[in-house]
Scaffold this motif. Structure first.
Motif, PDB file in Angstrom:
ATOM      1  N   THR A  34       0.810  -1.217   0.000  1.00 51.63           N
ATOM      2  CA  THR A  34       0.000   0.000   0.000  1.00 51.63           C
ATOM      3  C   THR A  34       0.846   1.271   0.000  1.00 51.63           C
ATOM      4  O   THR A  34       0.390   2.311  -0.459  1.00 51.63           O
ATOM      5  N   ASP A  35       2.077   1.182   0.507  1.00 56.53           N
ATOM      6  CA  ASP A  35       2.956   2.347   0.547  1.00 56.53           C
ATOM      7  C   ASP A  35       4.394   1.868   0.715  1.00 56.53           C
ATOM      8  O   ASP A  35       4.624   0.740   1.162  1.00 56.53           O
ATOM      9  N   PHE A  36       5.336   2.713   0.360  1.00 58.23           N
ATOM     10  CA  PHE A  36       6.746   2.370   0.526  1.00 58.23           C
ATOM     11  C   PHE A  36       7.571   3.634   0.705  1.00 58.23           C
ATOM     12  O   PHE A  36       7.152   4.719   0.307  1.00 58.23           O
ATOM     13  N   GLU A  37       8.733   3.449   1.338  1.00 59.67           N
ATOM     14  CA  GLU A  37       9.659   4.563   1.529  1.00 59.67           C
ATOM     15  C   GLU A  37      11.082   4.021   1.461  1.00 59.67           C
ATOM     16  O   GLU A  37      11.412   3.041   2.130  1.00 59.67           O
ATOM     17  N   ILE A  47       8.205  -1.077   3.510  1.00 60.59           N
ATOM     18  CA  ILE A  47       6.945  -1.204   2.792  1.00 60.59           C
ATOM     19  C   ILE A  47       5.800  -1.406   3.779  1.00 60.59           C
ATOM     20  O   ILE A  47       5.966  -2.012   4.829  1.00 60.59           O
ATOM     21  N   GLN A  48       4.659  -0.846   3.442  1.00 58.59           N
ATOM     22  CA  GLN A  48       3.416  -1.037   4.181  1.00 58.59           C
ATOM     23  C   GLN A  48       2.571  -2.002   3.361  1.00 58.59           C
ATOM     24  O   GLN A  48       2.477  -1.854   2.135  1.00 58.59           O
ATOM     25  N   THR A  49       1.975  -2.981   4.017  1.00 59.02           N
ATOM     26  CA  THR A  49       1.179  -3.966   3.301  1.00 59.02           C
ATOM     27  C   THR A  49      -0.246  -4.031   3.850  1.00 59.02           C
ATOM     28  O   THR A  49      -0.525  -3.560   4.944  1.00 59.02           O
ATOM     29  N   SER A  50      -1.092  -4.631   3.062  1.00 55.22           N
ATOM     30  CA  SER A  50      -2.474  -4.864   3.443  1.00 55.22           C
ATOM     31  C   SER A  50      -2.901  -6.190   2.827  1.00 55.22           C
ATOM     32  O   SER A  50      -2.264  -6.688   1.902  1.00 55.22           O
ATOM     33  N   GLU A  91       4.156  -3.685   8.384  1.00 58.41           N
ATOM     34  CA  GLU A  91       5.294  -2.887   7.932  1.00 58.41           C
ATOM     35  C   GLU A  91       6.543  -3.759   7.964  1.00 58.41           C
ATOM     36  O   GLU A  91       6.826  -4.421   8.958  1.00 58.41           O
ATOM     37  N   GLU A 125       9.139   3.529  -8.178  1.00 55.59           N
ATOM     38  CA  GLU A 125       7.763   3.874  -8.509  1.00 55.59           C
ATOM     39  C   GLU A 125       6.866   2.650  -8.374  1.00 55.59           C
ATOM     40  O   GLU A 125       7.300   1.526  -8.611  1.00 55.59           O
ATOM     41  N   ARG A 126       5.608   2.900  -8.047  1.00 54.52           N
ATOM     42  CA  ARG A 126       4.609   1.841  -7.976  1.00 54.52           C
ATOM     43  C   ARG A 126       4.182   1.478  -9.403  1.00 54.52           C
ATOM     44  O   ARG A 126       3.962   2.356 -10.228  1.00 54.52           O
ATOM     45  N   LYS A 128       1.291   0.009 -11.669  1.00 54.39           N
ATOM     46  CA  LYS A 128      -0.177  -0.161 -11.597  1.00 54.39           C
ATOM     47  C   LYS A 128      -0.600  -1.416 -12.314  1.00 54.39           C
ATOM     48  O   LYS A 128      -0.132  -1.807 -13.308  1.00 54.39           O
TER      49      LYS A 128
END
Length: 128
Positions: A34-37, A47-50, A91, A125-126, A128
């Protein structure tokens, strides 16, 4: 009769424990990033996951790729059954090799390209 009942109870307890803890050793194939840094030094990524479905949690991740240019992430379910949350995490901090250009995540039956390093600007980059 008592001996048979005792054996049945022990078998049921063992099956319950196997289910309760066994799920945590199975790959979670419904995980999405869902997000990364990326760290300032570019040597790690958080990374954030769901979970893409209505039940379940992740507890760990493993890079199963032998290629340093591609990271293939396999996540593992939390303990406690189908919707168990023992050891749950969303995370994860990943070591990032300088030559790594792509990150794949096991989604259902195949590894899907999720993040890629843009060769022009050098930023992650993500996909899609």
């Amino acid at each position: 009769m008592k001996k048979k009942l005792s054996i049945i109870i022990v078998v049921l307890l063992l099956l319950g424990c196997a289910y309760y803890f066994g799920v945590g050793f199975l790959p979670a194939t419904n995980v999405v990033v869902t997000d990364f840094e990326v760290s300032e030094q570019q040597d790690s990524m958080t990374i954030q996951t769901s979970i893409a479905t209505s039940a379940g949690y992740t507890r760990s991740v493993k890079n199963v790729s032998d290629n340093p240019e591609k990271m293939k992430l396999k996540f593992y379910s939390a303990f406690g059954g189908i919707n168990g949350s023992i050891g749950a995490k969303s995370e994860f901090n990943l070591p990032l090799a300088p030559e790594c250009k792509e990150i794949y995540v096991l989604l259902y039956d195949d590894y899907r390209l999720t993040l890629a390093k843009n060769p022009t600007i050098g930023e992650w980059e993500r996909i899609k």
